[in-house]
Design a protein around this motif. Structure first.
Motif, short mmCIF file in Angstrom:
data_model
loop_
_atom_site.label_atom_id
_atom_site.label_comp_id
_atom_site.label_asym_id
_atom_site.label_seq_id
_atom_site.Cartn_x
_atom_site.Cartn_y
_atom_site.Cartn_z
N PHE A 1 0.88 -1.24 0.15
CA PHE A 1 -0.01 -0.04 -0.02
C PHE A 1 0.88 1.35 0.05
CE2 PHE A 1 -2.07 3.47 2.28
CZ PHE A 1 -3.60 3.49 1.69
N THR B 1 1.21 3.61 -3.44
CA THR B 1 0.48 4.94 -3.33
C THR B 1 1.72 5.95 -3.87
OG1 THR B 1 -0.59 4.62 -1.08
CG2 THR B 1 -0.17 6.79 -1.82
N VAL C 1 -1.53 -2.50 -6.40
CA VAL C 1 -2.25 -1.29 -5.70
C VAL C 1 -2.02 0.26 -6.34
CG1 VAL C 1 -1.84 -0.27 -3.37
CG2 VAL C 1 -1.85 -2.60 -3.45
N ILE D 1 -5.06 2.61 -6.74
CA ILE D 1 -5.17 3.85 -6.32
C ILE D 1 -4.97 5.10 -7.27
CG2 ILE D 1 -3.75 5.65 -4.74
CD1 ILE D 1 -2.56 3.18 -3.13
N GLY E 1 -8.55 5.08 -8.56
CA GLY E 1 -9.16 5.99 -7.54
C GLY E 1 -9.04 7.43 -7.79
N LEU F 1 -6.42 12.14 -2.01
CA LEU F 1 -6.17 10.74 -1.31
C LEU F 1 -7.44 10.02 -0.50
CD1 LEU F 1 -2.47 10.20 -0.91
CD2 LEU F 1 -3.96 9.14 -2.73
N PRO F 2 -7.93 10.86 0.71
CA PRO F 2 -8.76 10.29 1.37
C PRO F 2 -10.17 9.77 0.58
CG PRO F 2 -7.67 12.31 2.39
CD PRO F 2 -7.50 12.18 1.19
N ILE G 1 -9.31 6.67 -1.61
CA ILE G 1 -9.10 5.59 -0.71
C ILE G 1 -10.46 4.97 -0.38
CG2 ILE G 1 -8.24 4.45 1.40
CD1 ILE G 1 -5.84 6.19 1.14
N LYS G 2 -11.39 5.81 -0.04
CA LYS G 2 -12.53 5.50 0.50
C LYS G 2 -13.19 4.82 -0.69
CE LYS G 2 -17.02 7.45 1.96
NZ LYS G 2 -17.89 8.78 2.50
N ILE H 1 -11.73 2.95 -3.19
CA ILE H 1 -11.07 1.82 -3.76
C ILE H 1 -10.95 0.68 -2.43
CG2 ILE H 1 -9.83 3.05 -5.54
CD1 ILE H 1 -7.32 3.18 -3.45
N LEU H 2 -11.47 1.00 -1.43
CA LEU H 2 -11.42 0.29 -0.18
C LEU H 2 -11.73 -1.15 -0.58
CD1 LEU H 2 -10.03 0.54 2.65
CD2 LEU H 2 -12.29 1.25 3.55
N LEU I 1 -8.95 -2.77 -2.43
CA LEU I 1 -7.90 -3.15 -1.68
C LEU I 1 -8.12 -4.33 -0.76
CD1 LEU I 1 -6.67 0.30 -0.31
CD2 LEU I 1 -5.71 -1.03 -2.14
#
Length: 222
Positions: free
Chosen positions: A34, A38, A104, A108, A111, A139-140, A143-144, A146-147, A150
């Motif tokens: 991760f 990123t 990943v 990301i 995302g 990013l927040p 990530i929400k 693509i959670l 992941l």
């Protein structure tokens, strides 16, 4: 059929220890993947050409070659070049972490690209520097979104983790092989290992579904 599961009962505690050994290195690998993923994703969307080329070449190599080949190169080939042996545990983390980073990074990147571009433009108009903008705004949200993907990557790594048995790491698969060799009953040992893998993946899948459901509910309430 010549089956006798009673002989495997004394070895069950030894086999169950493989669950912790498996999840331990897989968890560290996904964390490493991760972090590196990123950084690679940010390199892919940057305007700096060399970073973009590096990230794309890295992803192409690690996605285009078998994971077991990468594992064996780290464990068998790198010591030949450096003269230093790499422990099985560290080899497993490096191979899975570096491989996971390639996948990943694409997750990301997708995302980030899915976030409304207007938010980035608004942040730039307000004079927010690039780094705080990415860390605190873009990013927040990415990530929400693509959670669930992941979580699926974590599930995939858990299933693929069985290949570390080829380098002697005492994961679940390796322990099943040892038990089968000791009692000359491979089917029972491998069958039980298969059931344990299925249970682990089933639990992780349900966790992924729960996360996805919670995210949909939060989007609905917002």
């Amino acid at each position: 059929m010549n089956l006798d599961f009673s002989q495997i009962v004394p070895f069950i505690p030894f086999l169950l220890k493989g669950i912790g050994a498996t999840l331990q290195f897989v968890s560290i690998s996904i964390l490493l993947g991760f972090i590196l993923g990123t950084l690679l994703a940010l390199c892919k969307i940057t305007n700096i050409r060399l970073l973009k080329i590096f990230a794309n070449v890295y992803t192409s190599i690690f996605r285009g070659t078998p994971l077991i080949l990468q594992l064996w190169i780290i464990y068998f080939a790198v010591p030949q070049l450096t003269g230093y042996d790499i422990p099985e545990y560290l080899t497993a983390i490096l191979a899975f972490g570096l491989n996971s980073a390639a996948y990943v990074s694409e997750i990301i990147r997708a995302g980030i690209m899915a976030v409304d571009r207007g938010q980035m433009e608004a942040a730039m108009a307000l004079g927010i520097p690039y780094r705080p903008m990415m860390l605190n705004i873009i990013l927040p949200q990415a990530i929400k979104n693509i959670l669930p993907a992941l979580v699926n990557e974590f599930i995939t790594l858990t299933k693929e983790s069985a290949i570390v048995s080829t380098i002697g790491y005492l994961d679940l698969m390796r322990r099943a092989q040892i038990i089968g060799a000791q009692i000359y009953r491979n089917f029972e040992a491998l069958f039980l290992a298969g059931v344990i893998y299925w249970v682990m993946v089933y639990i992780l899948t349900k966790i992924g579904e729960l996360v996805e459901r919670r995210l949909r509910q939060s989007d609905t309430h917002s």
